[in-house]
Design a protein around this motif. Structure first.
Motif, short mmCIF file in Angstrom:
data_model
loop_
_atom_site.label_atom_id
_atom_site.label_comp_id
_atom_site.label_asym_id
_atom_site.label_seq_id
_atom_site.Cartn_x
_atom_site.Cartn_y
_atom_site.Cartn_z
N UNK A 204 -2.84 12.59 -0.37
CA UNK A 204 -4.38 12.31 -0.82
C UNK A 204 -4.86 11.41 -0.37
N UNK A 205 -4.30 10.08 0.08
CA UNK A 205 -5.24 8.84 0.10
C UNK A 205 -4.01 7.86 0.21
N UNK A 206 -4.85 6.37 0.10
CA UNK A 206 -4.02 5.36 -0.05
C UNK A 206 -4.10 4.72 -1.32
N UNK A 207 -3.12 4.16 -2.05
CA UNK A 207 -3.38 3.32 -3.16
C UNK A 207 -2.82 1.96 -2.91
N UNK B 58 0.82 -1.20 -0.07
CA UNK B 58 -0.02 -0.07 -0.03
C UNK B 58 0.86 1.25 -0.09
N UNK B 59 0.52 2.15 -0.75
CA UNK B 59 1.30 3.36 -0.82
C UNK B 59 0.18 4.43 -0.19
N UNK B 60 1.28 5.18 0.72
CA UNK B 60 0.24 6.24 1.52
C UNK B 60 0.69 7.51 1.12
N UNK C 240 -0.39 1.38 -9.72
CA UNK C 240 -0.91 2.05 -8.54
C UNK C 240 -2.44 1.89 -8.95
N UNK C 241 -3.53 1.59 -7.89
CA UNK C 241 -4.63 1.88 -8.09
C UNK C 241 -5.14 2.50 -6.84
N UNK C 242 -5.76 3.42 -6.81
CA UNK C 242 -6.47 4.17 -5.78
C UNK C 242 -7.47 3.39 -5.18
#
Lengths: 136, 136
Positions: free
Chosen positions: B96-99, B91-93, B119-121
């Motif tokens: 603007x949010x997490x992907x 997960x990418x933090x 990467x998918x929001x």
């Protein structure tokens, strides 16, 4: 004489089967397309990672049973073979817009089987949607 | 005696290097992380597929040069080895949010190198953002 089917042909064929299972809501076919032995994961648009065959197939069962699930068509497929692994990128055309997808396959039982599916929405909506394949 | 580094350790280390290049805007490191011989592709959130090393690195140069590019932290990395290919999900933090991300690596020159990043929001924003690693 017909040319033998290459790995590229074979994995692109399985990729189309995946979108056929999706669009015809054929859960049995969807189930057969996913690897049985290799670890599998799935990233649906807007969902956290799903890990493990049982959980991934449960998510597909819910999607395919949902009457408001979108129809989907697959375009611009390209396959790359990395040893015993194949990666297919394509675009998914849904009612709501276009997604960029990456589908990862491994060889199991003589067939390419899915180990990862990931779809990422593309902001720019193509207008109008592309016509179905095989139409003029 | 220290344990030898496994393939899993090695690819997770390269995955962290990828996020280090991203967050410190180190284009030289980003360039070194991508495969030089195997075909590469990249799906940034909201973008169509990017194919080919030159195009993929051009996209990263633009992202890393952009003063409004988000900072990024990587969490919950898991690697799976499929023969000579490794797939890392994490997960990418971002601010603007997490992907949810999938990163595909192959062996080149004795190192795991990227051949695909996607990467998918994730719609559901975690509040508040997780603290940086290594803090109490």
């Amino acid at each position: 004489m017909a040319q033998p089917m290459t790995d590229i042909d074979a994995v692109l064929s399985q990729n189309l089967e995946f979108y056929r299972a999706f669009s015809t809501r054929d859960f049995g076919l969807m189930d057969r397309l996913w690897a049985r032995h290799a670890p599998v994961t799935c990233i649906h648009p807007g969902w956290p990672l799903i890990s493990g065959r049982e959980e991934v197939l449960r998510s597909w069962r819910a999607i395919l049973r949902n009457p408001s699930a979108p129809s989907v068509l697959c375009y611009e497929e390209r396959a790359t073979i990395y040893g015993a692994v194949a990666h297919v990128t394509c675009e998914e055309e849904l009612d709501s817009g276009t997604l960029a997808a990456g589908n990862l396959f491994v060889q199991e039982g003589g067939l390419w089987r899915l180990v990862h599916h990931q779809a990422t929405p593309i902001q720019e909506r193509r207008e109008p949607p592309r016509p179905p394949r095989g139409t003029a």
